[in-house]
Design a protein around this motif. Structure first.
Motif, PDB file in Angstrom:
ATOM      1  N   GLN A 288       0.834  -1.203   0.000  1.00  8.13           N
ATOM      2  CA  GLN A 288       0.000   0.000   0.000  1.00  8.13           C
ATOM      3  C   GLN A 288       0.873   1.258   0.000  1.00  8.13           C
ATOM      4  OE1 GLN A 288      -2.729   0.266   3.295  1.00  8.13           O
ATOM      5  NE2 GLN A 288      -3.438   2.311   2.723  1.00  8.13           N
ATOM      6  N   ALA A 289       1.941   1.252   0.785  1.00  3.95           N
ATOM      7  CA  ALA A 289       2.841   2.404   0.816  1.00  3.95           C
ATOM      8  C   ALA A 289       3.464   2.639  -0.555  1.00  3.95           C
ATOM      9  CB  ALA A 289       3.931   2.185   1.870  1.00  3.95           C
ATOM     10  N   HIS A 290       3.837   1.565  -1.234  1.00  2.00           N
ATOM     11  CA  HIS A 290       4.401   1.686  -2.581  1.00  2.00           C
ATOM     12  C   HIS A 290       3.397   2.301  -3.548  1.00  2.00           C
ATOM     13  CE1 HIS A 290       6.590   0.711  -6.226  1.00  2.00           C
ATOM     14  NE2 HIS A 290       5.551   0.032  -6.668  1.00  2.00           N
ATOM     15  N   ILE A 291       2.155   1.838  -3.481  1.00  2.00           N
ATOM     16  CA  ILE A 291       1.107   2.384  -4.356  1.00  2.00           C
ATOM     17  C   ILE A 291       0.932   3.874  -4.110  1.00  2.00           C
ATOM     18  CG2 ILE A 291      -1.395   2.371  -4.803  1.00  2.00           C
ATOM     19  CD1 ILE A 291      -1.305  -0.675  -4.245  1.00  2.00           C
ATOM     20  N   GLU A 292       0.896   4.272  -2.857  1.00  2.63           N
ATOM     21  CA  GLU A 292       0.686   5.682  -2.521  1.00  2.63           C
ATOM     22  C   GLU A 292       1.842   6.552  -3.032  1.00  2.63           C
ATOM     23  OE1 GLU A 292       0.203   5.399   1.671  1.00  2.63           O
ATOM     24  OE2 GLU A 292      -1.888   4.739   1.553  1.00  2.63           O
ATOM     25  N   LEU A 293       3.057   6.057  -2.929  1.00  2.00           N
ATOM     26  CA  LEU A 293       4.210   6.805  -3.425  1.00  2.00           C
ATOM     27  C   LEU A 293       4.164   6.938  -4.950  1.00  2.00           C
ATOM     28  CD1 LEU A 293       6.991   5.239  -1.167  1.00  2.00           C
ATOM     29  CD2 LEU A 293       6.238   7.627  -1.112  1.00  2.00           C
ATOM     30  N   GLU A 294       3.782   5.870  -5.635  1.00  2.00           N
ATOM     31  CA  GLU A 294       3.690   5.910  -7.093  1.00  2.00           C
ATOM     32  C   GLU A 294       2.613   6.901  -7.551  1.00  2.00           C
ATOM     33  OE1 GLU A 294       5.376   3.950  -9.761  1.00  2.00           O
ATOM     34  OE2 GLU A 294       6.785   4.144  -8.099  1.00  2.00           O
ATOM     35  N   LEU A 295       1.472   6.898  -6.879  1.00  2.00           N
ATOM     36  CA  LEU A 295       0.397   7.825  -7.239  1.00  2.00           C
ATOM     37  C   LEU A 295       0.824   9.273  -7.006  1.00  2.00           C
ATOM     38  CD1 LEU A 295      -2.674   5.910  -5.775  1.00  2.00           C
ATOM     39  CD2 LEU A 295      -2.110   6.201  -8.189  1.00  2.00           C
ATOM     40  N   ALA A 296       1.507   9.506  -5.889  1.00  2.00           N
ATOM     41  CA  ALA A 296       1.963  10.858  -5.590  1.00  2.00           C
ATOM     42  C   ALA A 296       2.983  11.324  -6.625  1.00  2.00           C
ATOM     43  CB  ALA A 296       2.569  10.911  -4.184  1.00  2.00           C
TER      44      ALA A 296
END
Length: 387
Positions: A288-296
């Motif tokens: 989930q943290a990886h997804i959030e960083l990619e979206l940002a």
């Protein structure tokens, strides 16, 4: 990290080259610099020599001829290696951009070559103790005396004043037509009489120090005024949008660094029969943290592209969104990284605990997440203001 979808081959090559530089220094370098109370001079000098610090500045003044897209990429990769350079947000991004867009020919010749090759640094002074995020309440004033300007006021949380050759100060002058105060920008050299600084004791472990700045009858020549006296607000926001984009890059790099340390640990740490990363209670939060960083990062890239294309209005909305998203993603990534390591996450050996404080900076500075939500609610959604 997945390959960014909106980067050119040259930009990807730049990303790889900066990542290699960052790997040679890493988090241990920053930790040592902080412990010694010194500055990241070696990394700054090498990044400058390779052309990374001035990659966004015009070629005619020694820069790389790129934009905020390239500069944010540099800062993100240095951050992902554990050695971000905070002064990149201030010197080439804010001050360099403002001078390149609005400075006089003399100001450009005087400052841009040095900002581009890293031999000179410039700080940025906008925050005041009683104004907070409300730039309309700035009380630093500039009055005209003959051909000179005289500044009086006080600034707080100004990064790197001790290592900057000058500070770009946001003051207010009186409009002769309306009598109202309007923002204007002034270049104040560090040793100017009346320009004082006092370090602010911070819990934040960072090479760059924070200062309170006082301006007591600081007399400046006419050429210290940046650009057009009547274009102050436009010039101010020309610097604030890159600041938000670069803050997003700073946060993304930090989040990626923390996530990388957590992944290394989760792949190798074995308590039962398999590494802890095999357990969904550990794996899913990291995913989930990886997804959030990619979206940002996608929003940050959008903001940078809009800004470089000259769309200041579109960039303003996207830059605020990018800064918000990246800050939230970084805080979550750091928290989850520390949690993944358990007790080891709080040790000096793994170097993650100090990021708990550092990550929150992106939520607070240069503008709080609440003020960003205010901006989006009225500017993007058309809701009425509460203030």
């Amino acid at each position: 990290m997945s390959n960014p979808v909106i980067e050119t081959e040259e930009q990807r090559a730049l990303r790889d080259a900066v990542a290699a530089l960052g790997k040679r220094y890493g988090r241990d370098y920053v930790t040592r610099v902080v412990a010694e109370g010194t500055h990241t001079d070696e990394l700054w000098a090498e990044a400058a020599k390779l052309g990374y610090l001035g990659v966004n500045l015009p070629e005619e003044y020694g820069g790389g001829g790129g934009g905020i897209v390239e500069l944010s990429l540099v800062l993100e990769e240095l951050g992902a290696a554990g050695c971000p350079l905070l002064m990149m947000v201030v010197s080439p991004a804010i001050c360099g951009t403002v001078l390149a867009r609005f400075g006089t020919d003399g100001q450009k010749r005087t400052w841009l070559p040095g900002l581009a090759d890293g031999s000179r640094k410039m700080a940025f002074g906008i925050t005041e103790p009683d104004a907070g995020s409300n730039s309309h309440r700035i009380t630093t004033t500039a009055r005209k005396e003959g051909s000179d300007w005289v500044l009086n006021g006080r600034k707080v949380f100004i990064s790197g004043v001790d290592i900057a050759d000058a500070t770009l100060i946001v003051g207010r002058t009186e409009d002769a037509r309306t009598g109202r105060l309007k923002p204007c920008l002034f270049i104040v050299p560090r040793e100017t009489p009346g320009f004082g600084r006092r370090p602010i004791a911070m819990e934040l472990a960072a090479p760059e120090k924070q200062f309170e700045v006082t301006l007591d009858e600081v007399r400046l020549p006419a050429e210290a005024l940046v650009g057009d006296e009547d274009a102050g607000l436009l010039q101010l926001f020309a610097g604030l949008n890159p600041e938000r984009i670069m803050t997003a890059a700073f946060a993304l790099g930090m989040g990626r660094y923390a996530l990388g340390r957590a992944l290394d640990y989760a792949r190798t740490r074995q308590v039962w029969k398999e590494p802890i990363g095999a357990h969904q209670a550990v794996a899913h939060p990291l995913a989930q943290a990886h997804i959030e960083l990619e979206l940002a990062r996608l929003m940050m890239q959008k903001a940078a592209h809009l800004y470089d294309a000259g769309d200041d209005m579109g960039a303003g909305e996207a830059a605020n969104m990018a800064k918000y998203a990246a800050a939230e993603a970084a805080v979550h990534a750091v928290d989850q990284a520390v949690h993944t390591l358990g007790g080891n996450g709080l040790t000096q050996e793994y170097g993650l605990a100090s990021l708990i404080t550092a990550a929150r900076v992106a939520r607070i500075a240069p503008v709080s997440r609440e003020m960003i939500l205010n901006y989006i609610s009225h500017q993007s959604l058309g809701l009425p203001k509460s203030y």
